[in-house]
Design an enzyme around this catalytic site. Structure first.
Site, PDB file in Angstrom:
ATOM      1  N   CYS A  77       0.836  -1.210   0.000  1.00  0.00           N
ATOM      2  CA  CYS A  77       0.000   0.000   0.000  1.00  0.00           C
ATOM      3  C   CYS A  77       0.871   1.261   0.000  1.00  0.00           C
ATOM      4  O   CYS A  77       1.511   1.538  -1.013  1.00  0.00           O
ATOM      5  CB  CYS A  77      -0.988  -0.062   1.155  1.00  0.00           C
ATOM      6  SG  CYS A  77      -2.427   0.947   0.849  1.00  0.00           S
ATOM      7  N   HIS A 174      -3.208  -5.052   1.826  1.00  0.00           N
ATOM      8  CA  HIS A 174      -2.475  -5.304   3.086  1.00  0.00           C
ATOM      9  C   HIS A 174      -2.470  -6.780   3.489  1.00  0.00           C
ATOM     10  O   HIS A 174      -3.230  -7.166   4.397  1.00  0.00           O
ATOM     11  CB  HIS A 174      -3.145  -4.533   4.223  1.00  0.00           C
ATOM     12  CG  HIS A 174      -2.989  -3.061   4.145  1.00  0.00           C
ATOM     13  ND1 HIS A 174      -1.931  -2.385   4.710  1.00  0.00           N
ATOM     14  CD2 HIS A 174      -3.775  -2.124   3.581  1.00  0.00           C
ATOM     15  CE1 HIS A 174      -2.064  -1.098   4.491  1.00  0.00           C
ATOM     16  NE2 HIS A 174      -3.171  -0.911   3.811  1.00  0.00           N
ATOM     17  N   GLU A 176      -0.597  -8.191   5.439  1.00  0.00           N
ATOM     18  CA  GLU A 176      -0.216  -8.276   6.861  1.00  0.00           C
ATOM     19  C   GLU A 176      -1.431  -8.153   7.784  1.00  0.00           C
ATOM     20  O   GLU A 176      -1.318  -8.394   8.976  1.00  0.00           O
ATOM     21  CB  GLU A 176       0.844  -7.208   7.190  1.00  0.00           C
ATOM     22  CG  GLU A 176       0.371  -5.761   7.228  1.00  0.00           C
ATOM     23  CD  GLU A 176       0.192  -5.125   5.844  1.00  0.00           C
ATOM     24  OE1 GLU A 176       0.259  -5.855   4.831  1.00  0.00           O
ATOM     25  OE2 GLU A 176      -0.022  -3.897   5.785  1.00  0.00           O
TER      26      GLU A 176
HETATM   27  N1  GLN Z   1      -3.628   6.355   1.034  1.00  0.00           N
HETATM   28  C1  GLN Z   1      -2.322   6.095   1.557  1.00  0.00           C
HETATM   29  C2  GLN Z   1      -1.262   6.864   0.772  1.00  0.00           C
HETATM   30  O1  GLN Z   1      -1.568   7.419  -0.230  1.00  0.00           O
HETATM   31  C3  GLN Z   1      -2.006   4.621   1.561  1.00  0.00           C
HETATM   32  C4  GLN Z   1      -2.976   3.901   2.437  1.00  0.00           C
HETATM   33  C5  GLN Z   1      -2.461   2.637   3.042  1.00  0.00           C
HETATM   34  O2  GLN Z   1      -1.249   2.382   3.131  1.00  0.00           O
HETATM   35  N2  GLN Z   1      -3.383   1.868   3.544  1.00  0.00           N
HETATM   36  O3  GLN Z   1      -0.145   6.898   1.162  1.00  0.00           O
END
Ligand code: GLN
Length: 194
Positions: A77, A174, A176
Protein backbone atom coordinates in the site's frame (compact mmCIF):
# COMPACT_ATOMS: atom_id res chain seq x y z
CA UNK A 1 17.16 -15.20 7.25
CA UNK A 2 16.78 -11.70 8.63
CA UNK A 3 14.08 -9.44 7.20
CA UNK A 4 13.76 -5.77 8.06
CA UNK A 5 10.54 -3.79 8.22
CA UNK A 6 10.74 -0.03 7.74
CA UNK A 7 9.31 1.23 11.01
CA UNK A 8 8.93 4.99 10.50
CA UNK A 9 5.13 5.02 10.36
CA UNK A 10 2.24 2.72 9.50
CA UNK A 11 1.43 -0.90 10.26
CA UNK A 12 4.97 -2.29 10.53
CA UNK A 13 4.07 -4.24 13.70
CA UNK A 14 1.66 -6.51 11.79
CA UNK A 15 4.38 -7.41 9.29
CA UNK A 16 6.76 -8.24 12.14
CA UNK A 17 4.17 -10.55 13.73
CA UNK A 18 3.64 -12.36 10.42
CA UNK A 19 7.38 -12.77 9.80
CA UNK A 20 8.05 -14.09 13.32
CA UNK A 21 5.19 -16.53 12.89
CA UNK A 22 7.01 -17.80 9.78
CA UNK A 23 10.15 -18.34 11.86
CA UNK A 24 12.14 -15.51 10.35
CA UNK A 25 14.43 -13.14 12.25
CA UNK A 26 13.21 -9.56 11.99
CA UNK A 27 14.41 -6.05 12.66
CA UNK A 28 12.67 -2.67 12.81
CA UNK A 29 14.48 -0.28 10.50
CA UNK A 30 14.61 3.39 11.52
CA UNK A 31 18.21 4.33 10.81
CA UNK A 32 20.64 3.55 7.96
CA UNK A 33 22.74 1.27 10.19
CA UNK A 34 19.69 -0.94 10.80
CA UNK A 35 19.94 -2.15 7.18
CA UNK A 36 23.28 -3.84 7.81
CA UNK A 37 23.11 -7.62 7.39
CA UNK A 38 19.45 -7.76 6.35
CA UNK A 39 18.42 -10.06 3.50
CA UNK A 40 15.26 -8.23 2.47
CA UNK A 41 13.04 -5.32 3.47
CA UNK A 42 9.30 -4.72 3.75
CA UNK A 43 7.87 -1.21 3.59
CA UNK A 44 4.46 -1.21 5.30
CA UNK A 45 1.17 0.52 4.65
CA UNK A 46 0.45 3.82 6.27
CA UNK A 47 0.75 7.26 4.75
CA UNK A 48 3.28 7.45 1.95
CA UNK A 49 3.95 11.20 2.23
CA UNK A 50 4.72 10.80 5.94
CA UNK A 51 6.91 7.74 5.37
CA UNK A 52 8.80 9.63 2.63
CA UNK A 53 9.31 12.76 4.72
CA UNK A 54 10.52 10.76 7.71
CA UNK A 55 12.89 8.81 5.44
CA UNK A 56 14.35 12.15 4.31
CA UNK A 57 14.62 13.37 7.93
CA UNK A 58 16.46 10.20 9.01
CA UNK A 59 18.77 10.27 5.95
CA UNK A 60 17.42 6.95 4.76
CA UNK A 61 16.76 7.65 1.08
CA UNK A 62 20.26 6.96 -0.20
CA UNK A 63 20.95 3.96 2.05
CA UNK A 64 17.61 2.44 1.01
CA UNK A 65 18.49 2.90 -2.68
CA UNK A 66 21.88 1.29 -2.10
CA UNK A 67 20.25 -1.60 -0.25
CA UNK A 68 17.83 -2.01 -3.18
CA UNK A 69 20.69 -2.60 -5.60
CA UNK A 70 21.22 -6.04 -4.11
CA UNK A 71 18.20 -6.97 -2.05
CA UNK A 72 14.52 -7.72 -2.37
CA UNK A 73 12.06 -5.02 -1.29
CA UNK A 74 8.30 -5.39 -0.89
CA UNK A 75 6.02 -2.40 -0.47
CA UNK A 76 2.44 -2.84 0.76
CA UNK A 77 0.00 0.00 0.00
CA UNK A 78 1.82 3.19 1.10
CA UNK A 79 5.03 1.13 0.77
CA UNK A 80 4.15 0.33 -2.85
CA UNK A 81 3.72 4.06 -3.48
CA UNK A 82 7.09 4.81 -1.87
CA UNK A 83 8.99 2.39 -4.14
CA UNK A 84 7.25 3.49 -7.38
CA UNK A 85 8.90 5.65 -10.03
CA UNK A 86 5.82 7.79 -10.69
CA UNK A 87 2.91 8.82 -8.47
CA UNK A 88 1.91 12.14 -10.12
CA UNK A 89 2.52 14.10 -6.93
CA UNK A 90 5.43 15.88 -5.39
CA UNK A 91 6.54 13.66 -2.50
CA UNK A 92 9.78 11.85 -1.62
CA UNK A 93 10.00 8.49 -3.38
CA UNK A 94 12.61 5.75 -3.70
CA UNK A 95 11.77 5.44 -7.43
CA UNK A 96 12.90 1.82 -7.59
CA UNK A 97 10.13 0.10 -9.47
CA UNK A 98 9.04 0.83 -12.99
CA UNK A 99 5.36 1.37 -12.20
CA UNK A 100 3.12 4.40 -12.05
CA UNK A 101 0.64 4.60 -9.23
CA UNK A 102 -2.58 6.46 -8.63
CA UNK A 103 -2.97 7.15 -4.93
CA UNK A 104 -6.32 6.79 -3.15
CA UNK A 105 -7.77 5.37 -6.35
CA UNK A 106 -10.85 3.89 -4.69
CA UNK A 107 -11.78 6.98 -2.70
CA UNK A 108 -11.62 7.74 0.99
CA UNK A 109 -11.23 5.66 4.15
CA UNK A 110 -14.96 4.85 4.21
CA UNK A 111 -14.60 3.25 0.79
CA UNK A 112 -12.20 0.62 2.11
CA UNK A 113 -13.14 -2.95 1.24
CA UNK A 114 -12.15 -6.60 1.20
CA UNK A 115 -11.94 -8.45 -2.11
CA UNK A 116 -11.19 -12.09 -2.83
CA UNK A 117 -8.35 -12.24 -5.33
CA UNK A 118 -7.23 -15.24 -7.32
CA UNK A 119 -3.45 -15.06 -7.47
CA UNK A 120 -1.78 -17.64 -9.74
CA UNK A 121 1.70 -17.03 -8.28
CA UNK A 122 0.73 -18.06 -4.74
CA UNK A 123 0.67 -21.54 -3.23
CA UNK A 124 -2.77 -23.10 -3.61
CA UNK A 125 -3.73 -20.64 -6.34
CA UNK A 126 -7.29 -21.95 -6.44
CA UNK A 127 -7.84 -20.64 -2.88
CA UNK A 128 -8.82 -16.94 -3.05
CA UNK A 129 -6.78 -14.44 -1.05
CA UNK A 130 -8.88 -12.06 1.04
CA UNK A 131 -7.22 -8.76 0.22
CA UNK A 132 -7.83 -5.75 2.47
CA UNK A 133 -7.87 -2.42 0.61
CA UNK A 134 -7.61 0.73 2.76
CA UNK A 135 -7.47 4.04 0.88
CA UNK A 136 -5.63 1.90 -1.60
CA UNK A 137 -3.64 2.96 -4.62
CA UNK A 138 -3.78 1.19 -7.98
CA UNK A 139 -0.94 0.38 -10.33
CA UNK A 140 -1.89 2.29 -13.46
CA UNK A 141 0.99 1.41 -15.76
CA UNK A 142 3.81 -1.04 -15.66
CA UNK A 143 7.11 -0.78 -17.49
CA UNK A 144 9.26 -3.35 -19.20
CA UNK A 145 10.25 -6.32 -17.04
CA UNK A 146 7.35 -5.77 -14.67
CA UNK A 147 4.86 -8.61 -14.37
CA UNK A 148 1.34 -8.48 -13.02
CA UNK A 149 0.86 -10.65 -9.94
CA UNK A 150 -2.76 -9.80 -9.09
CA UNK A 151 -5.64 -8.00 -10.72
CA UNK A 152 -9.03 -6.93 -9.53
CA UNK A 153 -11.69 -7.22 -12.16
CA UNK A 154 -14.16 -4.44 -12.39
CA UNK A 155 -16.73 -5.10 -15.11
CA UNK A 156 -14.77 -5.29 -18.33
CA UNK A 157 -11.70 -3.67 -16.84
CA UNK A 158 -8.89 -5.19 -14.84
CA UNK A 159 -7.05 -3.10 -12.32
CA UNK A 160 -3.52 -4.10 -11.37
CA UNK A 161 -3.14 -4.41 -7.60
CA UNK A 162 0.13 -6.34 -7.37
CA UNK A 163 3.21 -6.41 -9.57
CA UNK A 164 6.79 -7.60 -9.52
CA UNK A 165 9.95 -6.39 -11.19
CA UNK A 166 12.82 -8.78 -10.43
CA UNK A 167 13.54 -8.21 -6.73
CA UNK A 168 10.91 -5.49 -6.26
CA UNK A 169 7.38 -6.37 -5.28
CA UNK A 170 4.30 -4.19 -4.79
CA UNK A 171 0.83 -4.91 -3.41
CA UNK A 172 -1.74 -2.13 -3.18
CA UNK A 173 -3.52 -4.03 -0.37
CA UNK A 174 -2.48 -5.30 3.09
CA UNK A 175 -1.58 -9.03 3.37
CA UNK A 176 -0.22 -8.28 6.86
CA UNK A 177 -3.77 -7.62 8.08
CA UNK A 178 -4.98 -11.14 7.35
CA UNK A 179 -4.06 -14.55 8.77
CA UNK A 180 -3.19 -15.82 5.29
CA UNK A 181 0.61 -15.85 5.09
CA UNK A 182 0.95 -16.76 1.40
CA UNK A 183 2.11 -13.32 0.24
CA UNK A 184 4.74 -13.22 2.99
CA UNK A 185 5.92 -16.68 2.00
CA UNK A 186 6.04 -15.57 -1.64
CA UNK A 187 8.28 -12.65 -0.62
CA UNK A 188 10.56 -14.90 1.46
CA UNK A 189 11.04 -17.05 -1.65
CA UNK A 190 11.97 -13.93 -3.62
CA UNK A 191 14.54 -13.11 -0.95
CA UNK A 192 15.96 -16.63 -1.09
CA UNK A 193 16.22 -16.50 -4.88
CA UNK A 194 18.46 -13.47 -4.33
N1 GLN B 1 -3.63 6.35 1.03
C1 GLN B 1 -2.32 6.09 1.56
C2 GLN B 1 -1.26 6.86 0.77
O1 GLN B 1 -1.57 7.42 -0.23
C3 GLN B 1 -2.01 4.62 1.56
C4 GLN B 1 -2.98 3.90 2.44
C5 GLN B 1 -2.46 2.64 3.04
O2 GLN B 1 -1.25 2.38 3.13
N2 GLN B 1 -3.38 1.87 3.54
O3 GLN B 1 -0.15 6.90 1.16
Amino acid sequence: MNIGVLALQGDFAEHLVMLRHLGVETREVRLPSHLDGLHGLIIPGGESTTIGKLAVTYDLIRPLRTFAQEHAIWGTCAGAIFIAKEVYRDQPLLKLMNISIQRNAFGRQVNSFVHELLVPALEQPERPFRAVFIRAPIIENIGQNVSVIAELSNGNNSIIVSARENRFFATSFHPELTKDDRFHRYFLEMVEEG
